[in-house]
Design a protein around this motif. Structure first.
Motif, PDB file in Angstrom:
ATOM      1  N   ASN A 119      -0.300   2.347  -5.333  1.00  0.00           N
ATOM      2  CA  ASN A 119      -0.347   0.810  -4.759  1.00  0.00           C
ATOM      3  C   ASN A 119      -1.559  -0.073  -5.466  1.00  0.00           C
ATOM      4  O   ASN A 119      -1.062  -1.391  -5.927  1.00  0.00           O
ATOM      5  N   SER A 120      -2.906   0.821  -5.892  1.00  0.00           N
ATOM      6  CA  SER A 120      -3.439  -0.295  -6.737  1.00  0.00           C
ATOM      7  C   SER A 120      -2.683  -1.066  -7.816  1.00  0.00           C
ATOM      8  O   SER A 120      -3.136  -1.739  -8.416  1.00  0.00           O
ATOM      9  N   THR A 124      -2.060  -4.507  -8.678  1.00  0.00           N
ATOM     10  CA  THR A 124      -2.792  -5.871  -9.415  1.00  0.00           C
ATOM     11  C   THR A 124      -1.575  -6.310 -11.151  1.00  0.00           C
ATOM     12  O   THR A 124      -1.854  -7.078 -11.142  1.00  0.00           O
ATOM     13  N   LEU A 147      -6.154   4.456   5.204  1.00  0.00           N
ATOM     14  CA  LEU A 147      -6.888   3.304   4.661  1.00  0.00           C
ATOM     15  C   LEU A 147      -8.372   3.197   4.514  1.00  0.00           C
ATOM     16  O   LEU A 147      -9.223   1.957   4.133  1.00  0.00           O
ATOM     17  N   ARG A 149      -8.587   3.374   1.140  1.00  0.00           N
ATOM     18  CA  ARG A 149      -8.092   3.149  -0.328  1.00  0.00           C
ATOM     19  C   ARG A 149      -7.021   2.551  -0.080  1.00  0.00           C
ATOM     20  O   ARG A 149      -6.182   2.077  -1.387  1.00  0.00           O
ATOM     21  N   LEU A 150      -6.242   2.757   0.632  1.00  0.00           N
ATOM     22  CA  LEU A 150      -5.210   1.630   0.938  1.00  0.00           C
ATOM     23  C   LEU A 150      -4.776   0.797   1.355  1.00  0.00           C
ATOM     24  O   LEU A 150      -5.762   0.154   2.500  1.00  0.00           O
ATOM     25  N   ARG A 151      -4.599  -0.699   0.543  1.00  0.00           N
ATOM     26  CA  ARG A 151      -4.737  -2.269   1.419  1.00  0.00           C
ATOM     27  C   ARG A 151      -3.707  -1.638   1.938  1.00  0.00           C
ATOM     28  O   ARG A 151      -2.522  -2.440   1.483  1.00  0.00           O
ATOM     29  N   ALA A 152      -3.854  -1.955   3.810  1.00  0.00           N
ATOM     30  CA  ALA A 152      -3.043  -2.167   4.553  1.00  0.00           C
ATOM     31  C   ALA A 152      -3.816  -1.856   5.990  1.00  0.00           C
ATOM     32  O   ALA A 152      -4.955  -1.861   5.887  1.00  0.00           O
ATOM     33  N   CYS A 165       4.496  -0.724  -0.339  1.00  0.00           N
ATOM     34  CA  CYS A 165       3.763  -1.861  -1.814  1.00  0.00           C
ATOM     35  C   CYS A 165       5.172  -2.525  -2.567  1.00  0.00           C
ATOM     36  O   CYS A 165       4.684  -3.966  -2.946  1.00  0.00           O
ATOM     37  N   GLN A 168       3.587  -6.052  -0.887  1.00  0.00           N
ATOM     38  CA  GLN A 168       2.890  -6.709  -0.506  1.00  0.00           C
ATOM     39  C   GLN A 168       3.308  -6.809  -1.580  1.00  0.00           C
ATOM     40  O   GLN A 168       2.993  -8.440  -2.250  1.00  0.00           O
ATOM     41  N   ALA A 306     -12.127   3.535  -2.287  1.00  0.00           N
ATOM     42  CA  ALA A 306     -11.628   2.566  -2.196  1.00  0.00           C
ATOM     43  C   ALA A 306     -11.771   1.760  -3.510  1.00  0.00           C
ATOM     44  O   ALA A 306     -11.083   1.094  -3.792  1.00  0.00           O
ATOM     45  N   MET A 310      -9.934   0.802  -6.497  1.00  0.00           N
ATOM     46  CA  MET A 310      -9.703  -0.939  -7.471  1.00  0.00           C
ATOM     47  C   MET A 310     -10.189  -0.843  -8.508  1.00  0.00           C
ATOM     48  O   MET A 310      -9.486  -1.454  -9.220  1.00  0.00           O
TER      49      MET A 310
END
Length: 355
Positions: A119-120, A124, A147, A149-152, A165, A168, A306, A310
C-alpha cells in the motif's frame, strides 16, 4: 460539462441525494496552473483573470474541466482537465523529474502484489507520478492489527485492501487507471495479471505467500518484467532485473531452484525454511532474528513498523522511477539500515552530546 449528456448525468447525480459535499475550487486550481505555465510572472487581479481566460477560452468555468464523484465519501469535486491537472499536481517534482520524464512515467503500468507493505509503495508511486496505470492484488481485508502500518482508519476495518488502496490513489489522482484483483493471485489468474494486450512494465511484490512470491517471479522472468521488493527489515530493497537478465535465477539464486508448484506443496515448516533461505537469515536484524523462533508461540506474525513500511515505499518508488526511465540500476540487495546509519552513529560534530 462541455457535453450535454454529461451535464444531464451531473444534474441527475445532484438530484439523487448521494452528494454529501461539493468542492469547487476550480478558480484556485486555474490560478496555480497560470503560475506553473508562467512562473516568472506574479500575476494577480485583472492580469490573472486575463491569463485564466486565455487558458480556458472564456465561457462558464463550471463547464471547464471534470467533475469527479467519489461514491464512498459522497464528495463531488471539480478538477482541471487531465493534462492540466497533472501539470499542476506534479509541478513541484520538476526538475528532479523533467516534464518529458513525467509523461513517460505516467504512461507505464505497475503491478503491486500484497497491499499492506505494498500500500505504501503504491501510494508513493501514485503521489510521485511514477505510473499512470496500476494492477493491485490482495485477497485480504483490513484488520485492526494492520493499522500499525497501514494508512487507514477504524471505519475501514473489513474493507478489501485492494479497494482501500484504490480509493486512496483515486483521491490523489482521479485520472489513474486502476484494476483490482481482490481475490489475490491464484494459479489460474497469475498469467492474466501480467497481461498480454496491456502488459506490466514493472512488478512490486510484497506478499507473504511463498508460492505466490515464486510464481510471480517465474512469470516476470518469462515476460522480462523487472521486480522490486521491500523486505521491511533493515531497509532491505531487493531488485531483480529480469528485463535485462531473462535467465537470472530467482531470488539471486537463494530459492534453491524450487518452482512455484513445488513451493506450494511444502508443509508449513518447509515453507518457513524456504522463506528464511530466500531472505538469508545471516542478514536479518537482531529483532527479526529473535522473532523467528517465537512466531506462533509468543508472537502472532512477523513484526513490522510503520516507519519501516514508509521507508520501503520511498525506496521502491525511487527505484521504480529509475528503472522505468532506463537509468542504470543493477540487480541485487540494497540496505538502508536506519539502526546502522543513525542508531549507532556518534553525535554529529559540533552539536554536543544528546541530552
Amino acid at each position: 460539462m462541455s457535453e450535454a449528456r454529461d451535464r444531464a448525468r451531473l444534474e441527475t447525480l445532484l438530484a439523487s441525494g448521494r452528494v454529501r459535499e461539493t468542492h469547487d475550487l476550480i478558480d484556485d486550481q486555474l490560478a496555480e496552473l497560470v503560475g506553473c505555465v508562467r512562473p516568472g510572472e506574479r500575476l494577480s487581479g485583472p492580469r490573472l483573470d486575463q491569463a485564466i481566460e486565455a487558458l480556458t477560452g472564456g465561457g462558464d468555468r463550471r463547464r471547464y474541466g471534470t467533475w469527479v464523484f467519489y461514491p464512498w465519501s459522497g464528495r463531488l469535486v471539480h478538477v482541471l482537465p487531465e493534462a492540466e491537472f497533472r501539470r499542476v499536481r506534479t509541478d513541484r517534482n520538476r526538475d528532479k523529474i523533467t516534464a518529458a520524464e513525467q509523461r513517460r512515467l505516467l504512461g507505464r503500468r505497475i503491478g503491486v502484489v500484497g497491499l499492506s507493505v505494498g500500500n505504501s509503495a503504491a501510494l508513493t508511486c501514485a503521489m510521485e507520478g511514477v505510473g499512470g496505470s496500476f494492477r493491485l492484488a490482495d485477497f485480504d481485508t483490513v484488520g485492526l492489527s494492520n493499522l500499525n502500518r497501514l494508512r487507514a482508519g477504524v471505519h475501514d476495518l473489513g474493507l478489501s485492501k485492494t479497494v482501500l488502496c484504490a480509493r486512496q490513489m483515486y483521491e490523489l489522482d482521479p485520472y489513474l487507471d486502476i484494476e483490482l484483483w481482490s481475490a489475490g493471485i491464484t494459479e489460474e489468474s497469475v498469467a492474466d495479471f501480467f497481461g498480454d494486450e496491456r502488459p506490466l512494465d514493472l512488478l512490486i511484490e510484497e506478499c507473504d505467500t511463498p508460492w505466490v512470491k515464486v510464481a510471480v517471479r517465474e512469470h516476470a522472468r518469462a515476460r522480462r518484467v523487472p521486480v522490486l521488493m521491500d523486505a521491511n527489515d533493515r531497509g532491505l530493497l531487493d531488485v531483480e532485473r529480469f528485463d535485462d537478465e531473462p535467465d537470472r535465477a530467482l531470488f539471486h539464486g537463494r530459492g534453491g531452484g524450487l518452482t512455484a508448484r513445488e513451493v506450494r506443496d511444502l508443509d508449513p515448516a518447509g515453507a518457513l525454511a524456504f522463506l528464511l533461505q530466500v531472505c538469508d537469515p545471516s542478514a536479518l536484524s537482531p529483532a527479526m532474528t529473535d522473532a523467528l523462533g517465537r512466531i506462533g508461540r509468543t508472537l502472532s506474525s512477523w513484526p513490522q513498523l510503520a516507519s519501516g513500511v514508509m521507508l520501503g515505499g520511498a525506496l521502491v518508488t525511487d527505484t521504480a522511477r529509475r528503472v522505468l526511465l532506463g537509468h542504470p540500476v543493477a540487480s541485487g540487495r540494497y540496505y538502508v539500515d536506519l539502526e546502522e546509519l543513525i542508531g549507532a552513529a556518534p553525535s554529529p560534530v559540533g552539536t554536543g552530546a544528546a541530552s
